[in-house]
Structures are given as C-alpha cells and as structure tokens.
Design an enzyme around this catalytic site. Structure first.
Site, PDB file in Angstrom:
ATOM      1  CG  PHE A 217      -1.918   1.172   1.156  1.00  0.00           C
ATOM      2  CD1 PHE A 217      -3.154   0.980   0.552  1.00  0.00           C
ATOM      3  CD2 PHE A 217      -1.610   2.428   1.643  1.00  0.00           C
ATOM      4  CE1 PHE A 217      -4.069   2.033   0.445  1.00  0.00           C
ATOM      5  CE2 PHE A 217      -2.511   3.487   1.535  1.00  0.00           C
ATOM      6  CZ  PHE A 217      -3.749   3.283   0.942  1.00  0.00           C
ATOM      7  CE  LYS A 354      -0.461   5.808   7.671  1.00  0.00           C
ATOM      8  NZ  LYS A 354      -1.881   5.707   7.896  1.00  0.00           N
ATOM      9  CB  THR A 378       0.009  26.010  -3.270  1.00  0.00           C
ATOM     10  OG1 THR A 378      -0.521  25.997  -4.585  1.00  0.00           O
ATOM     11  CG2 THR A 378      -0.240  27.367  -2.612  1.00  0.00           C
TER      12      THR A 378
END
Ligand SMILES: Cc1ncc(COP(=O)(O)O)c(C=O)c1O
Length: 499
Positions: A217, A354, A378
């Site tokens: 993942f 995380k 940005t």
C-alpha cells in the site's frame, strides 16, 4: 446545539470483567517513560452501542453530504487524553489504533499543547505559506534542527509535502527524473522532448515504471495507486499505469520452525524481482517497498531479504525507495524501521508521513532536481506540522530516549503475552508478529477478525484491522506496559466469550 454529555466514572452498559491490579500476564515490566499525569485510569463505556445516540445522529447528518460508512465513531478531542479517546457520547476507549498510526504522543500531550499555545504557532496557523516561494524565516533552520537530524545517512536533502500518497507520488517523479537525467548525460532537454511532453508523448514523457510488491500500500493518488496492491476496492474503475508487481514473501510462523521454507520463499521473491526488472517491457526506474507491509496485513520479511533487494536495485540501476509512512518514527523500536536491516548501502529515497505529521521524503544529492519547479506545489508541506514534529522529536529524545525504550519494553511484553494467548485460543488467533509496538496477529477468517474488533470496542478498546484477516496494534509512543496489561485483560475477557 449539541450538549456535551458528562463522562461518568461508572460503567453502565458493559460490566468489564477487568481484574485491575491482578494480572493474568506475568509481571508488568517497568518503563523508563514518565507516566502522563491526569490520564484516565481505564476505559469507560456508557452507551450500549458505539457510536451512541449523539454520535449516530451527527453521523447520520454528516452522511447527507459525505461518505460515513468508514467512520468508527466521532472523537471529542477536547476530552480525550493520553492513550484514551473520548467519543461524542462520553465513552472513554483505550486507543491502540491512534488514527491509523498517526498520533505519536497520544491526545493532548502537555508538550504539544504548550508548543501550540506559543506566538510562533499562532503565526504559523494564521499564515500557511507557499513554502516553495515564500517560506517563513524559520523554515530552513527548523528543517536542519528537526527532519535533517533524523535523515538517513547519505540522504542529504529533504522534500516536504502534505501526506503519504503525495510523498510517494513525488518520490516516483524524482526517481524517474533521476533515471532519465542519467541517460541524457545530464544535458539540457532537447526541443523534441520539450514539444512531445506537452502531448503526453515520448521522448518528453518517457515510458518508465515503478515496481511495487504484492499486497503493498503506497497511497491513493494516481501514481501512488498504481503501486498499491492491497485491496481491489482502492483501485477499481481508476486508470492505472501498466507497472510491474513482484511477489512479497509470505513467511510462515513461528519463524524458528520454518527457517528453511522462509529462506526459500524469500529467495524465490528476490529472483522473480530481478527477473522482472531485467525483462519488463517498460524500463523500471524505481522500486518501492514498505519495511513491514502494513495495510496489506502486517507482512514481514527478514533483514537479509531487504539487504539483497537493495543490492538488486543498485546492480540494476533502479532507485530504491523505502516507504516509512506507516513504520517510521519510533513505533517499531528504531526511529526508522529499515535501520534494523543493517544496510551498508542506504536507500536512495525514504518517504515519511503519519507520525511525523509533516510528510515528504529524504533523498540523495544525485536525485536533486535539475531545474526549479519540477517538484513543486503551493504549500509544499506546512511549518505548523514541522513544529509538531519538533515537539515529537524532542519527546522521543528526552531522558536518554526513554520513549523509544518504552516502545521496545511495552512491545516485547505485549507480543509475548499475545503469543501466550494464541496458544490458549488457537481457533481465534495465530501468527503473532511485530517489532516494537508495531504488532499484529491473524484470525482464521475475516468474520472472526471483525467480530473481535467490534466486540472489543464495546468493552472499551479501539483496535485496528488490516489485510484480509489481521488485527494490528498501532498505539502511541506513550503506550506503556500498564496500558498493554489493561488491554490484555480486556482482550482476553472479550475473546473468551467468542466462539
Ligand atoms: C505505507 C503507506 N504508504 C503510504 C500511505 C498513504 O498515506 P496517506 O494516507 O497519508 O496518503 C499509507 C497510508 O496508510 C501507508 O500506510
């Protein structure tokens, strides 16, 4: 207006058979970590369902405008503290999942709150800078003092961004640019490249690939999703790059009983990976791997596997990207999980998010952009999140890294106790595994797994699931042996009632 319900100290609906003070799991080890003053003593469940009536009403209302089927319950951050989360209905739960592994100091840690009450923090919250163009004065010094202090050796530069998917996405672009630049001989772009890229055609947009592993993942943005292989539901209906996937070892447990089989399995995966790199019709510019495949079911491989994989990447001129988004920042007992491998040649790129709050990746000098604006956006991260990371890092380093030692002590105790329970309840749990408090076990079926997670919630524990039938522990770094002991008591009393 929503009336806050007062948290009562009494357990109304669930009489927990807690044997507080008397433990079923040996002696609780001592931790060097100072206890958090004012933390709840134990979970307190006051409604018969979670979410309770207030939560249900609010979630239903939210459901008119957002997807709600993934919601566990609503969090009252104001009343949550330490390892205990309070929900909208005043239920207090021991949190061993911590917002999918992203709450390193638990709730309302005094150092975090103190740092966020400063003038600096207010200024950063009031003005989120366009960091690539107008960084705040302290951005550079703070990066040196924080992220660069934990940069893997030889990874001299850092790119910052907002989340794990974005970190990997930009890492892939960096790997591809590095790959092509080497072949171009570090020369300027040709006119043909400049014109063809605007039509999404080669040579300007070359056909290159990023190799990932079965059950990996790496996120959900378009590039990252092409390397994610954990569950079809993440990928269905979304166009993907035709990128290669290699097998990840499926180890057998207990490890000491399957040494030969596991070594053969790892050798098979390594040789297949090298074969793919050498034969793939689209050249492989980079490979990405998690030190422990987390979302895919907490799948581990040996340090030897990773050392050999790193060598394959090096020998074949493929960028070696280590995804520490979930494993990073001390939970496995090392600051970065890959430190356990004993590499003599560090990864080329290491991504994080995380528990670091700020996301991004470290990379080698040779992966530096050849021109500005190639990787840019940005915000490019958020200095307020860097300030949070500074607090986290200071806490980890405090008292001779007492927090890191706590993770190892608590993790060993929890893992050993779960192994004992697995012997007692083999029809409910098997293959207990992990590093530090980054622990998991498997249930025989997805139904059993889900019934454990649901039943334990009503007994006051927020626990995580992953893969097809795994249960994972992702507590905060302030999760101490006494919390593990409390968890184990609740856990056994919960599963002993399951068939
Ligand atoms: C290993 C790994 N990489 C990347 C991601 C994606 O991070 P995010 O959800 O912040 O985009 C995750 C998220 O769970 C992850 O576990």
């Amino acid at each position: 207006m929503l009336q806050k319900q007062k948290t009562t100290k009494k357990i109304v609906s669930q009489q927990l058979p807690l044997i507080l003070g008397k433990r079923a799991f040996g002696n609780i080890p001592k931790t060097p970590l100072k206890p958090l003053e004012g933390e709840f003593e134990k979970p307190e469940i006051i409604t018969s369902t979670i979410p309770g009536p207030i939560g249900k009403r609010l979630i239903e209302d939210l459901g008119r405008i957002q997807e709600i089927r993934t919601i566990h319950f609503l969090v009252d951050f104001d009343r949550s503290f330490g390892n205990y989360v309070v929900d909208s209905d005043g239920n207090v739960l021991l949190d061993v999942f911590c917002h999918i592994s992203s709450l390193p100091l638990g709730y309302n840690h005094p150092s975090m709150i103190k740092a966020l009450r400063t003038r600096d923090a207010v200024q950063l919250a009031a003005h989120r800078p366009a960091l690539g163009s107008l960084p705040n004065v302290s951005w550079g010094p703070k990066l040196h003092e924080t992220l660069m202090k934990v940069a893997p050796e030889g990874l001299t530069r850092v790119f910052t961004c907002a989340n794990g998917s974005e970190a990997n996405e930009n890492a892939y672009k960096t790997a591809c640019m590095w790959y092509v630049n080497q072949r171009r001989g570090n020369k300027p772009f040709t006119d043909e490249e400049i014109q063809s890229c605007m039509l999404n055609k080669p040579p300007g947009t070359p056909s290159l690939s990023i190799l990932s592993f079965e059950k990996a993942f790496h996120g959900r943005t378009l590039g990252a999703l092409s390397t994610t292989r954990s569950k079809p539901i993440h990928k269905l209906d979304v166009p993907a790059f035709d990128w290669p996937v290699a097998p990840f070892p499926q180890l057998k447990y207990p490890l000491d009983q399957f040494v030969k089989e596991n070594a053969e399995e790892e050798a098979r995966c390594l040789s297949r990976t090298e074969e793919i790199i050498k034969s793939n019709k689209i050249p492989v510019a980079g490979m990405i791997i998690e030190p422990i495949q987390a979302e895919g079911g907490d799948r581990h491989a040996s340090p030897d596997f990773f050392r050999k994989l790193r060598k394959i990447a090096r020998d074949n001129g493929v960028a070696f990207i280590v995804d520490e988004v979930q494993t990073g920042v001390a939970a496995t007992g090392n600051f970065w999980a890959f430190q356990k491998w004993g590499l003599d040649d560090q990864p080329d790129i290491v991504t994080f998010s995380k528990k670091s709050q700020i996301a991004g990746f470290f990379h080698r000098e040779e992966y530096k952009m050849t021109a500005p604006y190639r990787n840019y956006n940005t915000w490019m991260g958020d200095p307020l999140r860097l300030l949070q990371f500074e607090v986290i890092l200071n806490e980890i380093n405090k008292d001779d890294q007492a927090m890191l030692r706590n993770v190892n002590i608590t993790g060993n105790y929890l893992q050993d106790s779960l192994k004992e329970l697995a012997k007692k309840y083999p029809h409910l749990m098997k293959d207990v595994r992990g590093d530090g408090t980054f622990i998991a076990f498997d249930s025989p079926t997805v139904e059993t797994r889900n019934s454990i997670v649901n039943a334990i919630k009503l007994n006051g524990v927020e626990l995580g699931a992953c893969g097809d039938q795994s249960i994972r522990f992702r507590p905060s770094l302030v999760f101490a042996p006494k919390h593990a002991s409390q968890f184990l008591d609740i856990f056994e009393s919960t599963i002993s009632k399951l068939k």
